[in-house]
Write a protein that holds these residues in place. Structure first.
Motif, PDB file in Angstrom:
ATOM      1  N   LEU A 195       7.446  28.129 -37.939  1.00 33.13           N
ATOM      2  CA  LEU A 195       6.113  28.810 -38.248  1.00 33.13           C
ATOM      3  C   LEU A 195       6.439  30.233 -38.416  1.00 33.13           C
ATOM      4  CD1 LEU A 195       3.217  28.184 -39.285  1.00 33.13           C
ATOM      5  CD2 LEU A 195       2.768  28.702 -36.530  1.00 33.13           C
ATOM      6  N   GLN A 196       6.019  31.025 -39.077  1.00 30.03           N
ATOM      7  CA  GLN A 196       6.097  32.218 -39.388  1.00 30.03           C
ATOM      8  C   GLN A 196       4.714  32.997 -39.125  1.00 30.03           C
ATOM      9  OE1 GLN A 196       9.096  34.221 -39.965  1.00 30.03           O
ATOM     10  NE2 GLN A 196       9.809  32.001 -40.056  1.00 30.03           N
ATOM     11  N   GLY A 197       4.648  34.068 -38.175  1.00 27.50           N
ATOM     12  CA  GLY A 197       3.673  34.866 -37.834  1.00 27.50           C
ATOM     13  C   GLY A 197       2.711  34.239 -36.828  1.00 27.50           C
ATOM     14  N   TYR A 198       1.496  34.862 -37.025  1.00 30.87           N
ATOM     15  CA  TYR A 198       0.591  34.274 -36.197  1.00 30.87           C
ATOM     16  C   TYR A 198      -0.501  33.402 -37.004  1.00 30.87           C
ATOM     17  CZ  TYR A 198       1.481  37.373 -32.198  1.00 30.87           C
ATOM     18  OH  TYR A 198       2.099  37.782 -30.979  1.00 30.87           O
ATOM     19  N   LYS A 199      -0.920  32.246 -36.640  1.00 29.13           N
ATOM     20  CA  LYS A 199      -1.791  31.215 -37.294  1.00 29.13           C
ATOM     21  C   LYS A 199      -2.822  30.640 -36.366  1.00 29.13           C
ATOM     22  CE  LYS A 199       1.165  31.091 -40.816  1.00 29.13           C
ATOM     23  NZ  LYS A 199       0.832  31.847 -41.892  1.00 29.13           N
ATOM     24  N   PRO A 200      -4.060  30.586 -37.029  1.00 29.83           N
ATOM     25  CA  PRO A 200      -5.150  29.807 -36.218  1.00 29.83           C
ATOM     26  C   PRO A 200      -4.627  28.785 -35.392  1.00 29.83           C
ATOM     27  CG  PRO A 200      -5.816  30.359 -38.392  1.00 29.83           C
ATOM     28  CD  PRO A 200      -4.415  30.588 -38.290  1.00 29.83           C
ATOM     29  N   LEU A 201      -5.231  28.604 -34.184  1.00 28.82           N
ATOM     30  CA  LEU A 201      -4.782  27.482 -33.199  1.00 28.82           C
ATOM     31  C   LEU A 201      -5.716  26.145 -33.694  1.00 28.82           C
ATOM     32  CD1 LEU A 201      -3.725  25.819 -30.925  1.00 28.82           C
ATOM     33  CD2 LEU A 201      -5.600  26.832 -29.482  1.00 28.82           C
ATOM     34  N   THR A 202      -5.069  25.181 -34.147  1.00 23.17           N
ATOM     35  CA  THR A 202      -5.753  23.844 -34.479  1.00 23.17           C
ATOM     36  C   THR A 202      -5.341  22.678 -33.496  1.00 23.17           C
ATOM     37  OG1 THR A 202      -4.149  22.836 -35.960  1.00 23.17           O
ATOM     38  CG2 THR A 202      -6.007  24.518 -36.726  1.00 23.17           C
ATOM     39  N   ALA A 203      -6.099  21.653 -33.264  1.00 29.90           N
ATOM     40  CA  ALA A 203      -5.896  20.473 -32.379  1.00 29.90           C
ATOM     41  C   ALA A 203      -4.484  19.971 -32.928  1.00 29.90           C
ATOM     42  CB  ALA A 203      -6.941  19.652 -32.394  1.00 29.90           C
ATOM     43  N   GLU A 204      -4.424  19.735 -34.126  1.00 33.90           N
ATOM     44  CA  GLU A 204      -3.336  19.023 -34.708  1.00 33.90           C
ATOM     45  C   GLU A 204      -1.883  20.025 -34.273  1.00 33.90           C
ATOM     46  OE1 GLU A 204      -1.473  17.585 -39.074  1.00 33.90           O
ATOM     47  OE2 GLU A 204      -3.307  18.997 -38.978  1.00 33.90           O
ATOM     48  N   ALA A 205      -2.105  21.300 -34.537  1.00 37.36           N
ATOM     49  CA  ALA A 205      -0.997  22.248 -34.365  1.00 37.36           C
ATOM     50  C   ALA A 205      -0.527  22.228 -32.838  1.00 37.36           C
ATOM     51  CB  ALA A 205      -1.374  23.611 -34.736  1.00 37.36           C
ATOM     52  N   ALA A 206      -1.432  22.220 -32.011  1.00 34.79           N
ATOM     53  CA  ALA A 206      -1.235  22.270 -30.520  1.00 34.79           C
ATOM     54  C   ALA A 206      -0.477  20.973 -30.120  1.00 34.79           C
ATOM     55  CB  ALA A 206      -2.493  22.263 -29.744  1.00 34.79           C
ATOM     56  N   LEU A 207      -1.110  19.623 -30.624  1.00 38.36           N
ATOM     57  CA  LEU A 207      -0.244  18.242 -30.324  1.00 38.36           C
ATOM     58  C   LEU A 207       1.031  18.356 -30.595  1.00 38.36           C
ATOM     59  CD1 LEU A 207      -3.505  15.840 -30.817  1.00 38.36           C
ATOM     60  CD2 LEU A 207      -2.568  16.780 -28.669  1.00 38.36           C
ATOM     61  N   GLN A 208       1.100  18.859 -31.987  1.00 33.93           N
ATOM     62  CA  GLN A 208       2.387  18.673 -32.490  1.00 33.93           C
ATOM     63  C   GLN A 208       3.591  19.807 -31.825  1.00 33.93           C
ATOM     64  OE1 GLN A 208       2.014  19.538 -36.653  1.00 33.93           O
ATOM     65  NE2 GLN A 208       1.549  17.472 -37.371  1.00 33.93           N
ATOM     66  N   ALA A 209       3.076  20.548 -31.397  1.00 32.55           N
ATOM     67  CA  ALA A 209       3.966  21.679 -30.564  1.00 32.55           C
ATOM     68  C   ALA A 209       4.218  20.992 -29.292  1.00 32.55           C
ATOM     69  CB  ALA A 209       3.120  22.968 -30.555  1.00 32.55           C
ATOM     70  N   ALA A 210       3.361  20.360 -28.624  1.00 36.23           N
ATOM     71  CA  ALA A 210       3.734  19.626 -27.405  1.00 36.23           C
ATOM     72  C   ALA A 210       4.477  20.616 -26.499  1.00 36.23           C
ATOM     73  CB  ALA A 210       4.444  18.364 -27.708  1.00 36.23           C
ATOM     74  N   PRO A 211       3.769  21.748 -25.960  1.00 36.64           N
ATOM     75  CA  PRO A 211       4.328  22.725 -24.936  1.00 36.64           C
ATOM     76  C   PRO A 211       4.531  22.297 -23.608  1.00 36.64           C
ATOM     77  CG  PRO A 211       2.293  23.253 -25.613  1.00 36.64           C
ATOM     78  CD  PRO A 211       2.466  22.126 -26.537  1.00 36.64           C
ATOM     79  N   ASP A 212       5.385  22.689 -22.906  1.00 36.71           N
ATOM     80  CA  ASP A 212       5.576  22.391 -21.527  1.00 36.71           C
ATOM     81  C   ASP A 212       4.978  23.321 -20.725  1.00 36.71           C
ATOM     82  OD1 ASP A 212       7.656  20.228 -21.772  1.00 36.71           O
ATOM     83  OD2 ASP A 212       9.137  21.931 -22.277  1.00 36.71           O
ATOM     84  N   VAL A 213       4.558  24.930 -21.436  1.00 37.44           N
ATOM     85  CA  VAL A 213       3.968  25.736 -20.944  1.00 37.44           C
ATOM     86  C   VAL A 213       3.066  26.525 -21.909  1.00 37.44           C
ATOM     87  CG1 VAL A 213       4.013  28.077 -19.518  1.00 37.44           C
ATOM     88  CG2 VAL A 213       5.745  26.183 -18.968  1.00 37.44           C
ATOM     89  N   ILE A 214       1.921  27.022 -21.604  1.00 33.50           N
ATOM     90  CA  ILE A 214       0.906  27.612 -22.392  1.00 33.50           C
ATOM     91  C   ILE A 214       1.157  28.921 -21.875  1.00 33.50           C
ATOM     92  CG2 ILE A 214      -1.287  28.017 -23.522  1.00 33.50           C
ATOM     93  CD1 ILE A 214      -1.663  25.084 -22.921  1.00 33.50           C
ATOM     94  N   LEU A 215       1.367  30.115 -22.655  1.00 32.67           N
ATOM     95  CA  LEU A 215       1.426  31.345 -22.333  1.00 32.67           C
ATOM     96  C   LEU A 215       0.304  32.349 -23.132  1.00 32.67           C
ATOM     97  CD1 LEU A 215       3.118  33.876 -20.873  1.00 32.67           C
ATOM     98  CD2 LEU A 215       4.414  33.737 -23.042  1.00 32.67           C
ATOM     99  N   CYS A 216      -0.364  32.972 -22.438  1.00 33.18           N
ATOM    100  CA  CYS A 216      -1.239  33.866 -23.155  1.00 33.18           C
ATOM    101  C   CYS A 216      -1.112  35.486 -22.208  1.00 33.18           C
ATOM    102  CB  CYS A 216      -2.496  33.429 -22.921  1.00 33.18           C
ATOM    103  SG  CYS A 216      -3.016  33.104 -21.477  1.00 33.18           S
ATOM    104  N   THR A 217      -1.846  36.212 -22.530  1.00 27.98           N
ATOM    105  CA  THR A 217      -1.925  37.739 -21.868  1.00 27.98           C
ATOM    106  C   THR A 217      -3.179  37.660 -20.792  1.00 27.98           C
ATOM    107  OG1 THR A 217      -3.695  38.552 -23.444  1.00 27.98           O
ATOM    108  CG2 THR A 217      -1.371  38.910 -23.933  1.00 27.98           C
TER     109      THR A 217
END
Length: 278
Positions: A195-217
């Protein structure tokens, strides 16, 4: 008096043991302002933008607004000779107005690379009349970079970076972003690679990403009400990171600024993403 001697006395010829010109400046961009302070040139600053949050003394200077939405009138009111600007500064027509008004405009982009930071540091030193200080800072940065901790071999956690603001829509970072570059430096995989750049967070995108860690500021996490509030966002609580409550954060300018504290930022992020502090 010969012309060369006159120029030397005016500080216009390098390498003659005469101090170079030290112009009155406005700095736009947190990392640019950090570098100016690191070079000891803060006394030349007439003002900064609202992203210039470190060191604390920078926040006490007159402000010209947000980097991306500058006004020529606000900058010109401070009577600078030089505008030092990050690559995000704008809009372009305002930068052009400033140039037409006689302000020298220098746009400095690090391209999210360590070598880019070194080149920018040397350039700022040249523009500020602080070349020896810039050479010393570059040498120090090289030492710190060589000494930074390396991630464990074979460990590449999948990390989803979430950009959050108070009252704003959450966005996630793909490739070509500062967050993506930082994850690579810290030995992690961007969960949204491709994926290029910043995109809005959607439930589908989060589930497909399946992260081990969520990072934010730190600022974004606080705006969401902490980890509990952040994990209420669409899909996040159902990810591996959400179920295990693996949420990490760092101060925004340190994490995404790509300034003189980059070795420190990479060391801290490496710790957080590889389990030692997460």
């Amino acid at each position: 008096m010969r012309r060369r001697d006159c120029l030397a006395l005016a500080g216009l010829l390098p390498g003659l043991g005469v101090a170079q010109a030290q112009p009155r400046m406005v700095s736009v961009g947190g990392a640019v302002t950090e570098t100016v302070f690191a070079l000891g040139a803060q006394g030349q600053l007439a003002g900064v933008d609202t992203t210039s949050l470190f060191p604390l003394d920078a926040t006490r200077l007159p402000q010209v607004g947000y980097a991306r939405t500058l006004s020529a009138e606000g900058v010109l009111a401070l009577k600078p000779q030089l505008l030092l600007a990050s690559g995000e500064a704008g809009p372009p027509q305002v930068l052009q107005q400033l140039q037409r008004a006689g302000v020298r405009v220098e746009v400095l982009d690090d391209q999210h690379r360590f070598d880019g930071i070194l080149a920018r540091t040397l350039r700022i030193g040249q523009l500020c009349g602080r070349e020896p200080e810039a050479a010393g800072l570059v040498a120090s940065l090289r030492q710190d970079w060589a000494a930074r901790p390396r991630p464990p071999a074979g460990s590449l956690p999948r990390v989803l970076f979430v950009l959050a603001h108070a009252g704003g829509q959450l966005r996630v970072a793909g490739e070509g972003t500062g967050a993506d570059a930082m994850l690579a430096l810290a030995g992690a995989r961007n969960a949204l690679a491709g994926l290029q750049g910043y995109k809005p967070l959607t439930a589908e995108a989060a589930l497909q990403a399946a992260p081990d860690v969520i990072l934010c500021t730190d600022q974004g996490l606080e705006a969401q009400g902490g980890a509990d509030g952040l994990l209420k966002a669409p899909g996040l609580t159902l990810t591996p990171a959400g179920r295990a409550r693996r949420v990490a954060s760092m101060e925004a300018l340190l994490l995404l600024g790509f300034g003189p504290r980059l070795p420190q930022a990479v060391a801290e992020l490496t710790d957080k993403l590889h389990g030692r502090a997460a």
